[in-house]
Structure formats: structure tokens, C-alpha cells
Design a protein around this motif. Structure first.
Motif, PDB file in Angstrom:
ATOM      1  N   MET A 172       0.828  -1.208   0.000  1.00 31.27           N
ATOM      2  CA  MET A 172       0.000   0.000   0.000  1.00 31.27           C
ATOM      3  C   MET A 172       0.861   1.255   0.000  1.00 31.27           C
ATOM      4  SD  MET A 172      -3.207  -0.379  -0.284  1.00 31.27           S
ATOM      5  CE  MET A 172      -3.605   1.276   0.205  1.00 31.27           C
ATOM      6  N   GLN A 173       1.885   1.288   0.845  1.00 30.41           N
ATOM      7  CA  GLN A 173       2.788   2.438   0.876  1.00 30.41           C
ATOM      8  C   GLN A 173       3.481   2.618  -0.475  1.00 30.41           C
ATOM      9  OE1 GLN A 173       5.515   1.970   4.142  1.00 30.41           O
ATOM     10  NE2 GLN A 173       3.988   2.410   5.702  1.00 30.41           N
ATOM     11  N   THR A 174       3.920   1.495  -1.044  1.00 29.22           N
ATOM     12  CA  THR A 174       4.613   1.554  -2.337  1.00 29.22           C
ATOM     13  C   THR A 174       3.696   2.112  -3.423  1.00 29.22           C
ATOM     14  OG1 THR A 174       5.963  -0.343  -1.711  1.00 29.22           O
ATOM     15  CG2 THR A 174       5.850   0.205  -4.048  1.00 29.22           C
ATOM     16  N   MET A 175       2.444   1.630  -3.456  1.00 30.64           N
ATOM     17  CA  MET A 175       1.489   2.093  -4.474  1.00 30.64           C
ATOM     18  C   MET A 175       1.226   3.594  -4.350  1.00 30.64           C
ATOM     19  SD  MET A 175       0.578  -0.334  -6.473  1.00 30.64           S
ATOM     20  CE  MET A 175       0.679  -2.123  -6.562  1.00 30.64           C
ATOM     21  N   ILE A 176       1.025   4.060  -3.136  1.00 33.98           N
ATOM     22  CA  ILE A 176       0.752   5.490  -2.933  1.00 33.98           C
ATOM     23  C   ILE A 176       1.938   6.332  -3.372  1.00 33.98           C
ATOM     24  CG2 ILE A 176       0.314   7.252  -1.175  1.00 33.98           C
ATOM     25  CD1 ILE A 176      -1.294   5.097   0.346  1.00 33.98           C
ATOM     26  N   ILE A 177       3.150   5.880  -3.037  1.00 35.43           N
ATOM     27  CA  ILE A 177       4.358   6.616  -3.441  1.00 35.43           C
ATOM     28  C   ILE A 177       4.471   6.662  -4.963  1.00 35.43           C
ATOM     29  CG2 ILE A 177       6.881   6.564  -3.406  1.00 35.43           C
ATOM     30  CD1 ILE A 177       6.583   5.224  -0.607  1.00 35.43           C
ATOM     31  N   LEU A 178       4.211   5.527  -5.613  1.00 29.29           N
ATOM     32  CA  LEU A 178       4.299   5.474  -7.077  1.00 29.29           C
ATOM     33  C   LEU A 178       3.289   6.404  -7.737  1.00 29.29           C
ATOM     34  CD1 LEU A 178       4.819   1.651  -7.697  1.00 29.29           C
ATOM     35  CD2 LEU A 178       6.507   3.462  -7.894  1.00 29.29           C
ATOM     36  N   ILE A 179       2.087   6.476  -7.179  1.00 30.21           N
ATOM     37  CA  ILE A 179       1.058   7.352  -7.765  1.00 30.21           C
ATOM     38  C   ILE A 179       1.454   8.822  -7.595  1.00 30.21           C
ATOM     39  CG2 ILE A 179      -1.313   8.182  -7.419  1.00 30.21           C
ATOM     40  CD1 ILE A 179      -2.169   5.326  -7.025  1.00 30.21           C
ATOM     41  N   ILE A 180       2.038   9.163  -6.450  1.00 29.23           N
ATOM     42  CA  ILE A 180       2.483  10.552  -6.245  1.00 29.23           C
ATOM     43  C   ILE A 180       3.567  10.916  -7.263  1.00 29.23           C
ATOM     44  CG2 ILE A 180       3.687  12.102  -4.652  1.00 29.23           C
ATOM     45  CD1 ILE A 180       2.270  10.620  -2.356  1.00 29.23           C
ATOM     46  N   ILE A 181       4.543  10.036  -7.442  1.00 30.38           N
ATOM     47  CA  ILE A 181       5.619  10.298  -8.403  1.00 30.38           C
ATOM     48  C   ILE A 181       5.065  10.355  -9.827  1.00 30.38           C
ATOM     49  CG2 ILE A 181       7.757   9.388  -9.383  1.00 30.38           C
ATOM     50  CD1 ILE A 181       8.403   8.208  -6.647  1.00 30.38           C
ATOM     51  N   SER A 182       4.135   9.465 -10.148  1.00 31.27           N
ATOM     52  CA  SER A 182       3.546   9.450 -11.491  1.00 31.27           C
ATOM     53  C   SER A 182       2.724  10.695 -11.760  1.00 31.27           C
ATOM     54  CB  SER A 182       2.679   8.203 -11.659  1.00 31.27           C
ATOM     55  OG  SER A 182       3.430   7.032 -11.491  1.00 31.27           O
ATOM     56  N   THR A 183       2.059  11.216 -10.731  1.00 30.46           N
ATOM     57  CA  THR A 183       1.289  12.450 -10.894  1.00 30.46           C
ATOM     58  C   THR A 183       2.210  13.622 -11.219  1.00 30.46           C
ATOM     59  OG1 THR A 183      -0.371  11.648  -9.318  1.00 30.46           O
ATOM     60  CG2 THR A 183      -0.372  14.004  -9.801  1.00 30.46           C
ATOM     61  N   LEU A 184       3.348  13.692 -10.517  1.00 36.28           N
ATOM     62  CA  LEU A 184       4.334  14.735 -10.822  1.00 36.28           C
ATOM     63  C   LEU A 184       4.871  14.558 -12.245  1.00 36.28           C
ATOM     64  CD1 LEU A 184       6.315  14.770  -7.442  1.00 36.28           C
ATOM     65  CD2 LEU A 184       4.599  16.409  -8.213  1.00 36.28           C
ATOM     66  N   ASP A 185       5.072  13.304 -12.639  1.00 35.60           N
ATOM     67  CA  ASP A 185       5.542  13.031 -13.998  1.00 35.60           C
ATOM     68  C   ASP A 185       4.508  13.469 -15.030  1.00 35.60           C
ATOM     69  OD1 ASP A 185       7.213  11.758 -16.061  1.00 35.60           O
ATOM     70  OD2 ASP A 185       5.571  10.317 -16.171  1.00 35.60           O
ATOM     71  N   TYR A 186       3.217  13.302 -14.716  1.00 35.26           N
ATOM     72  CA  TYR A 186       2.161  13.714 -15.644  1.00 35.26           C
ATOM     73  C   TYR A 186       2.203  15.214 -15.890  1.00 35.26           C
ATOM     74  CZ  TYR A 186      -2.501  15.038 -17.195  1.00 35.26           C
ATOM     75  OH  TYR A 186      -3.555  15.607 -17.866  1.00 35.26           O
ATOM     76  N   TYR A 187       2.383  16.009 -14.823  1.00 34.68           N
ATOM     77  CA  TYR A 187       2.470  17.460 -14.996  1.00 34.68           C
ATOM     78  C   TYR A 187       3.738  17.846 -15.756  1.00 34.68           C
ATOM     79  CZ  TYR A 187      -1.573  18.181 -12.033  1.00 34.68           C
ATOM     80  OH  TYR A 187      -2.859  18.179 -11.539  1.00 34.68           O
ATOM     81  N   PHE A 188       4.804  17.090 -15.551  1.00 34.40           N
ATOM     82  CA  PHE A 188       6.030  17.349 -16.316  1.00 34.40           C
ATOM     83  C   PHE A 188       5.796  17.048 -17.807  1.00 34.40           C
ATOM     84  CE2 PHE A 188       9.851  15.516 -18.272  1.00 34.40           C
ATOM     85  CZ  PHE A 188      10.702  16.607 -18.207  1.00 34.40           C
TER      86      PHE A 188
END
Length: 379
Positions: free
Chosen positions: A217-233
Motif C-alpha cells: 500500500m505504501q509503495t502504491m501510494i508513493i508510485l502514484i504521487i511520483i507518477s502524478t508529478l511526472d504527468y504534470y512534467f
């Protein structure tokens, strides 16, 4: 230039042009992309999108669903195993019985996996629509030999590009952050983990599953946060890739609306034709009302088919002078009335009848003109 000790300093050696560090592709691209260019890029499948974001959202949702369906899946396989173990003694293995067992296995697999696969399919579509909207394009599916057989130069450019560097940073960030949280969780549970050999099997398995669930669960949440930043990039990079030069904007304007120079010439020709038609109506006017230095308004009135006097020509400055010249040449009376001339010029368009509030003032002018014509004819 000299310093305080009188030593001459040559600054020219240290002067450099920062433009050398700019990318040739970006040079001059200062204009925002037009809607037409955005639409063309979208039709080709070129959109701002993070592939990781969709995958991470699908993984998180499916993990939730899988953890919820785990008792159901376990029960299905348990019941299937019971049936098989009870019947295995009496089963005569033939081609037909093996075929039947395989079908039963596939049926159980489908019953347990279908909800997860269907959810993954739906969530994947929704995640993509959330990023790029609803647009189906088959252009990216067309074979392109340039992409299949890239040149060494393109490979090197891609390998050492900004996008490759960002991908590397993103991967390092993922590994680093996930490793940190995994270490933090395991170190916190370390005393309990040491007691696992002394636990009952069911208790130990349950504990390991709980720790694994928290870690995932922690890993998934971290990945989604990083992916969201990547989406804005990716959105920022996509917009930057669509930036246009001023010449690009002009060329597109020519394609969509025609050449501005040709349009200007056409408008000028139309204006001249309209001016010529207007001047041709001046000799037919009853009177030209003037403001000597600014305005001229020519009025026509035929009581047989007109309800009120009509403006057939008007103008200011040079055009006003031209109207007066033509009126004099054809014997059309000129009457100076500054307030009336201004009102007619600003409030009434060519071809329109005068408004009711100006009836009285115009009637006085026409009455004066008719009396003047009668005197001239009487002489």
C-alpha cells in the motif's frame, strides 16, 4: 579596466554567449500553440500523458479488489481441490476426462480472475481518458521504418536527451523512496519478525500478509504521487514541443484564413467600389447637409415611395470634401447645419431613413431647399 593595484583586467576573455547552450529546435519558438496545431498533434496521437500514472492507478485499484476478493478466490480453489481429490481415485484418465478437468480448471480461473481483469480494463480506459480526454487515433499504430530502424545519431540523441535524464531521475527517485519506506517498515517490525519461528503457522502467515499489505500500500501510494508529478512534467514538455515561431503562426493563418495581404487588397477594392457607388448617388440627392470643416451628409427624398428622407452618402474629412465637390458640380444645394450634420453622420447609416426625432430639423432644411428652388425657377 584596472583593479585597485593598477593591473589591467581583460574581461573580454570571460564573456560568452549563453545562446550557445540553447537547443536549435527551440530557437525562435516563442508563440503559444494554436488550437489547430493542438488538434493536429492530437489526431496523430501526440498527447501529454504519463504511462506510469495509468499503470499505477490500475495496480492500486486491482490490489484493493484482490485483497477484498481473496476469501472468495481461496474458497473457490479450496472447493475445486476438494472435488478433484475426492474424485481422483475413481477417475479413469482418458482424453475426454483430461479435457473435462482442464475445462473445470479454466472455469475456476475465469470465475476468480474475471472481476480483476475486467476492473483493470475499465480503470485503464478511465485513467487514460482522465489524462488525454476521449479521442481515438490509429495513426500511432501505422508502421514507421524510421522508428523501427533508428539511426545511430537518433539513438545517441535519445539516450542523452532531457527526457532520458528525467526518466533516470524518476527511476532513481522511485527506488530510493520505496527502499526508504521498506527499510523503515521492516526496522519497525524487526523485533516481531525475529519471533516468527516461535509462532503458529497460521499466526505467522497472517502477520506476514499484514506486513506485506502495508508495504504494498505504501509503495502504491508513493508510485502514484511520483507518477502524478511526472504527468504534470509531461504536460509541460508537450506544450513546449508544440510551441511555434511567429512565422509558423503566420503560415497557419494564411492556410486557414487566406493570405492577409490578399485579404487586405480585396477589402480595399471592396471599399473603393462601395465609395464609387456612394458618390454616384450624390447627384440624385435633394440636399447635402454640412459641417463645413468635418462632415457632409447627402439626403434623398421621394415622397412617392419613401416614408422619410434617406441618407445616400456621408463622410468626413477628405470624403466630405469630395461629396461637396460632386454636389456643387451637379447643382445639389449645400446647407450648413453643424448639429444636424453630426447627428445624421453618427446615428444613421447609409441607406437608412432618418429617425423620427430628426424629422423636424430635416423638414426645415428640405422646406428651405424647395423654396430656394422655386425662387431660382421663378427667376
Amino acid at each position: 579596466m584596472k583593479d585597485k593595484d593598477g593591473i589591467e583586467l581583460i574581461w573580454e576573455e570571460y564573456i560568452f554567449d549563453i545562446q550557445y547552450f540553447a537547443s536549435p529546435e527551440d530557437e525562435g519558438r516563442t508563440e503559444e500553440p494554436t488550437e489547430k496545431k493542438k488538434s493536429k498533434a492530437r489526431d496523430k496521437g501526440q498527447v501529454a500523458k504519463s504511462h506510469d500514472l495509468g499503470q499505477d492507478i490500475v495496480s492500486l485499484i486491482c490490489f484493493f479488489l484482490l485483497s477484498f476478493l481473496l476469501p472468495y478466490i481461496f474458497n473457490e480453489f479450496k472447493e475445486f481441490t476438494k472435488v478433484i481429490l475426492k474424485q481422483i481415485v475413481y477417475i479413469k484418465f482418458t482424453e475426454f476426462t483430461v479435457y473435462e478437468i482442464v475445462l473445470q480448471v479454466l472455469l475456476v480461473f475465469f470465475k476468480t480472475s474475471a472481476p480483476v481483469m475486467f476492473t483493470a480494463f475499465v480503470v485503464c480506459i478511465i485513467a487514460n481518458i482522465m489524462q488525454v480526454g476521449w479521442k481515438i487515433s490509429f495513426t500511432p499504430l501505422k508502421p514507421d521504418l524510421k522508428k523501427i530502424l533508428p539511426t545511430p545519431k537518433k539513438l545517441l540523441d535519445k539516450l542523452f536527451s532531457k527526457d532520458a535524464f528525467v526518466m533516470l531521475l524518476k527511476s532513481v527517485a522511485k527506488v530510493t523512496v520505496i527502499a526508504y519506506f521498506a527499510y523503515h517498515l521492516i526496522s519497525k517490525e524487526y523485533p516481531t519478525l525475529l519471533l516468527l519461528p516461535h509462532m503458529e503457522i497460521l499466526s505467522g502467515v497472517t502477520y506476514i500478509l499484514k506486513v506485506t499489505y502495508r508495504l504494498i500500500m505504501q509503495t502504491m501510494i508513493i508510485l502514484i504521487i511520483i507518477s502524478t508529478l511526472d504527468y504534470y512534467f509531461q504536460k509541460k514538455q508537450h506544450k513546449k514541443s508544440l510551441m511555434m515561431t511567429k512565422q509558423d503562426v503566420k503560415d497557419e493563418l494564411k492556410q486557414t484564413e487566406g493570405n492577409p495581404e490578399i485579404k487586405a487588397k480585396i477589402k480595399e477594392k471592396q471599399r473603393r467600389m462601395a465609395m464609387a457607388r456612394m458618390m454616384a448617388e450624390v447627384p440624385k440627392a435633394e440636399v447635402v447637409i454640412t459641417n463645413p470643416t468635418h462632415f457632409s451628409v447627402a439626403l434623398k427624398y421621394q415622397a412617392e415611395y419613401m416614408n422619410a428622407p434617406q441618407i445616400v452618402a456621408k463622410g468626413e474629412g477628405f470624403i466630405a470634401l469630395k461629396i461637396r465637390e460632386i454636389a456643387k458640380e451637379h447643382g445639389v444645394p449645400l446647407v450648413e447645419n453643424k448639429p444636424l450634420a453630426r447627428s445624421l453622420y453618427y446615428d444613421v447609416e447609409i441607406g437608412e431613413e432618418i429617425p423620427v426625432q430628426l424629422y423636424s430639423a430635416v423638414a426645415e432644411v428640405l422646406s428651405f431647399v424647395y423654396r430656394l428652388k422655386q425662387k431660382v425657377s421663378g427667376v
